[in-house]
Design a protein around this motif. Structure first.
Motif, PDB file in Angstrom:
ATOM      1  N   GLU A  39      90.167  58.829  21.350  1.00  0.00           N
ATOM      2  CA  GLU A  39      90.875  59.639  20.492  1.00  0.00           C
ATOM      3  C   GLU A  39      90.322  59.803  19.363  1.00  0.00           C
ATOM      4  N   GLU A  40      89.110  59.418  18.977  1.00  0.00           N
ATOM      5  CA  GLU A  40      88.502  59.843  17.370  1.00  0.00           C
ATOM      6  C   GLU A  40      89.165  58.998  16.505  1.00  0.00           C
ATOM      7  N   GLN A  41      89.948  57.978  16.726  1.00  0.00           N
ATOM      8  CA  GLN A  41      90.659  57.503  15.632  1.00  0.00           C
ATOM      9  C   GLN A  41      90.009  56.223  15.104  1.00  0.00           C
ATOM     10  N   ASP A  42      89.956  55.874  13.611  1.00  0.00           N
ATOM     11  CA  ASP A  42      89.324  54.816  13.561  1.00  0.00           C
ATOM     12  C   ASP A  42      90.119  53.663  13.207  1.00  0.00           C
ATOM     13  N   LYS A  43      91.371  53.700  13.652  1.00  0.00           N
ATOM     14  CA  LYS A  43      92.270  52.653  13.766  1.00  0.00           C
ATOM     15  C   LYS A  43      92.874  52.495  15.221  1.00  0.00           C
ATOM     16  N   ILE A  44      93.028  51.023  15.767  1.00  0.00           N
ATOM     17  CA  ILE A  44      93.828  50.798  17.055  1.00  0.00           C
ATOM     18  C   ILE A  44      95.362  51.120  16.698  1.00  0.00           C
ATOM     19  N   ALA A  45      96.108  52.161  17.278  1.00  0.00           N
ATOM     20  CA  ALA A  45      97.391  52.137  17.156  1.00  0.00           C
ATOM     21  C   ALA A  45      98.310  51.415  18.321  1.00  0.00           C
ATOM     22  N   GLU A  46      99.657  51.346  18.112  1.00  0.00           N
ATOM     23  CA  GLU A  46     100.355  50.645  19.178  1.00  0.00           C
ATOM     24  C   GLU A  46     100.302  51.343  20.247  1.00  0.00           C
ATOM     25  N   SER A  47     100.153  52.733  20.329  1.00  0.00           N
ATOM     26  CA  SER A  47     100.079  53.448  21.801  1.00  0.00           C
ATOM     27  C   SER A  47      98.618  53.021  22.482  1.00  0.00           C
ATOM     28  N   HIS A  48      97.655  52.706  21.698  1.00  0.00           N
ATOM     29  CA  HIS A  48      96.600  52.266  22.436  1.00  0.00           C
ATOM     30  C   HIS A  48      96.647  50.915  23.220  1.00  0.00           C
ATOM     31  N   LEU A  49      97.275  50.163  22.444  1.00  0.00           N
ATOM     32  CA  LEU A  49      97.490  48.785  23.009  1.00  0.00           C
ATOM     33  C   LEU A  49      98.427  48.923  24.089  1.00  0.00           C
ATOM     34  N   THR A  50      99.534  49.637  24.197  1.00  0.00           N
ATOM     35  CA  THR A  50     100.495  49.769  25.407  1.00  0.00           C
ATOM     36  C   THR A  50      99.667  50.182  26.638  1.00  0.00           C
ATOM     37  N   MET A  51      98.804  51.130  26.414  1.00  0.00           N
ATOM     38  CA  MET A  51      98.118  51.800  27.503  1.00  0.00           C
ATOM     39  C   MET A  51      96.980  50.990  27.984  1.00  0.00           C
ATOM     40  N   ALA A  52      96.538  49.979  26.949  1.00  0.00           N
ATOM     41  CA  ALA A  52      95.630  49.064  27.286  1.00  0.00           C
ATOM     42  C   ALA A  52      96.131  48.100  28.223  1.00  0.00           C
ATOM     43  N   ILE A  53      97.542  47.522  27.796  1.00  0.00           N
ATOM     44  CA  ILE A  53      98.174  46.725  28.781  1.00  0.00           C
ATOM     45  C   ILE A  53      98.537  47.101  30.019  1.00  0.00           C
ATOM     46  N   ASP A  54      98.811  48.332  30.329  1.00  0.00           N
ATOM     47  CA  ASP A  54      98.750  49.020  31.533  1.00  0.00           C
ATOM     48  C   ASP A  54      97.489  48.970  32.408  1.00  0.00           C
ATOM     49  N   LYS A  55      96.584  49.404  31.568  1.00  0.00           N
ATOM     50  CA  LYS A  55      95.202  49.400  32.273  1.00  0.00           C
ATOM     51  C   LYS A  55      94.953  47.957  32.889  1.00  0.00           C
ATOM     52  N   VAL A  56      94.825  46.953  31.908  1.00  0.00           N
ATOM     53  CA  VAL A  56      94.650  45.482  32.301  1.00  0.00           C
ATOM     54  C   VAL A  56      95.372  45.134  33.531  1.00  0.00           C
ATOM     55  N   MET A  57      96.613  45.564  33.370  1.00  0.00           N
ATOM     56  CA  MET A  57      97.511  45.093  34.569  1.00  0.00           C
ATOM     57  C   MET A  57      97.284  45.813  35.878  1.00  0.00           C
ATOM     58  N   MET A  58      96.867  46.936  35.949  1.00  0.00           N
ATOM     59  CA  MET A  58      96.389  47.856  36.892  1.00  0.00           C
ATOM     60  C   MET A  58      95.181  47.389  37.558  1.00  0.00           C
ATOM     61  N   GLY A  59      94.268  46.972  36.499  1.00  0.00           N
ATOM     62  CA  GLY A  59      92.949  46.582  37.045  1.00  0.00           C
ATOM     63  C   GLY A  59      92.947  45.237  37.710  1.00  0.00           C
ATOM     64  N   GLU A  60      94.280  44.273  37.406  1.00  0.00           N
ATOM     65  CA  GLU A  60      94.234  43.120  38.161  1.00  0.00           C
ATOM     66  C   GLU A  60      94.791  43.353  39.650  1.00  0.00           C
ATOM     67  N   LYS A  61      95.747  44.658  39.490  1.00  0.00           N
ATOM     68  CA  LYS A  61      96.427  44.931  40.803  1.00  0.00           C
ATOM     69  C   LYS A  61      95.074  45.436  41.722  1.00  0.00           C
ATOM     70  N   THR A  62      94.278  46.642  41.253  1.00  0.00           N
ATOM     71  CA  THR A  62      93.242  46.853  42.234  1.00  0.00           C
ATOM     72  C   THR A  62      92.323  45.670  42.653  1.00  0.00           C
ATOM     73  N   ASP A  63      92.116  45.048  41.655  1.00  0.00           N
ATOM     74  CA  ASP A  63      91.207  43.729  42.247  1.00  0.00           C
ATOM     75  C   ASP A  63      91.869  43.076  43.262  1.00  0.00           C
ATOM     76  N   ARG A  64      93.055  42.883  43.091  1.00  0.00           N
ATOM     77  CA  ARG A  64      93.717  41.999  44.146  1.00  0.00           C
ATOM     78  C   ARG A  64      93.682  42.792  45.601  1.00  0.00           C
ATOM     79  N   GLU A  65      93.936  44.326  45.565  1.00  0.00           N
ATOM     80  CA  GLU A  65      94.085  44.939  46.640  1.00  0.00           C
ATOM     81  C   GLU A  65      92.687  44.978  47.287  1.00  0.00           C
ATOM     82  N   ALA A  66      91.795  45.054  46.535  1.00  0.00           N
ATOM     83  CA  ALA A  66      90.403  45.205  47.059  1.00  0.00           C
ATOM     84  C   ALA A  66      89.901  43.903  47.627  1.00  0.00           C
ATOM     85  N   SER A  67      90.463  42.911  47.215  1.00  0.00           N
ATOM     86  CA  SER A  67      89.934  41.624  47.838  1.00  0.00           C
ATOM     87  C   SER A  67      90.796  41.076  49.318  1.00  0.00           C
ATOM     88  N   ARG A  68      91.912  42.230  49.562  1.00  0.00           N
ATOM     89  CA  ARG A  68      92.462  41.543  50.574  1.00  0.00           C
ATOM     90  C   ARG A  68      91.843  41.984  51.989  1.00  0.00           C
TER      91      ARG A  68
END
Ligand code: ATP
Length: 279
Positions: A250-279
């Motif tokens: 987003e061309e921001q020079d600071k990390i905002a709370e919205s970025h962190l919230t999106m990052a939480i979702d991304k890391v959570m999703m990543g875990e899920k797809t990893d788990r699904e892929a390993s099934r």
């Protein structure tokens, strides 16, 4: 017997990054237990005089990404030891004797390196110990039983008053799988549980990984710590890193709370797809 390949042995990976307990977030109880064990180790002269069985092995048990490797590195720093790391999977080889040879080399290298650098002790860290130290099932000889036997032999050869002193630290997330021979007194008889961080621990870890990053003043890391329930230290490190990438996008020079919230979702999703892929 095929030992010809042993001359081409891959050396176990060796890292020497100084790392202290302050850089590990949360895990207060694990840190305290580890420091107590290390303090015991430092008093080796009294221990030998009193005939106390020396501490040879510490087992760190707990889920992936909770900081077991970091604890082992900090233990080396705390005791002013050289640090050598290997993973159980590095010892698994098709050819009989190669894994055992690698174990022998690892201990030899620890002693040589400590002597060369003038250190009086060495920490050997073996991650994924269950790979070589899994339960032996009666009759069926596994090709890497020799590897485990070699490890047990090396542990039996550790003495409190030898120089350099050797401390073996192993990590596993499958403690119940370990062969009882490894857990006997005089082997890995000190167990430290390294659990997923609680909210306070998560906040601490987030703060550690926020340290080298520009965070907007109004970011509430405590809220992020609440929302990242169940995350490991490694996942929290990812959250911080992903948030910085969102900021960059987003061309921001600071990390905002919205970025962190999106990052939480991304890391959570990543875990899920990893788990699904390993099934
Ligand atoms: P594994 O069982 O998968 O080997 P581990 O428990 O050894 O995992 P580490 O390798 O120590 O986990 O942690 C991976 C990374 O996650 C670290 O390099 C660090 O960036 C981050 N991390 C994990 N736990 C913590 C913590 N308690 N404090 C700060 N950072 C942490």
């Amino acid at each position: 017997k095929m030992t010809a390949l042993s001359s081409q042995q891959r050396r176990p990976s060796v890292k020497a990054t100084p790392f202290t307990f302050e850089q590990i977030g949360g895990q207060e109880r694990a840190k305290q237990e580890l420091v107590e064990a290390l303090d015991f180790l430092v008093r080796h002269e009294q221990i030998a005089k009193l005939g106390i069985r020396p501490l040879k092995g510490i087992l760190l048990a707990g889920p992936p990404g909770t900081g077991k490797t970091l604890l082992a590195k900090a233990a080396a720093q705390y005791t002013d030891s050289i640090y050598l790391a290997a993973s159980g999977s590095e010892f698994v080889e098709m050819y009989v004797g190669v894994g055992a040879g690698r174990v022998r080399d690892l201990f030899k290298e620890a002693r040589t390196k400590a002597n060369k650098t003038g250190k009086s002790s060495a920490v050997i860290f073996i991650d994924e110990i269950e790979v070589i130290g899994g339960k032996r099932d009666g009759g069926q000889q596994r090709e890497y039983d020799q590897t485990l036997n070699q490890l047990l032999t090396e542990m039996d050869g550790i003495h409190a008053n030898e120089s350099p002193r050797i401390l073996l630290i192993a990590a596993t997330n499958r403690k119940e799988m370990l062969d009882s021979a490894l857990l006997r007194p005089g082997r890995f008889d000190r167990h430290i549980h390294v659990e997923l961080p609680d909210k306070k621990g998560r906040l601490h870890i987030l703060n550690i990984h926020a340290n080298n990053k520009p965070i907007a003043e109004d970011v509430d890391l405590e809220r992020i710590a609440t929302e990242s329930y169940g995350f490991s230290g490694a996942q929290l490190e990812s959250v911080m890193n992903e948030a910085a990438i969102y900021a960059l996008r987003e061309e921001q020079d600071k990390i905002a709370e919205s970025h962190l919230t999106m990052a939480i979702d991304k890391v959570m999703m990543g875990e899920k797809t990893d788990r699904e892929a390993s099934r």
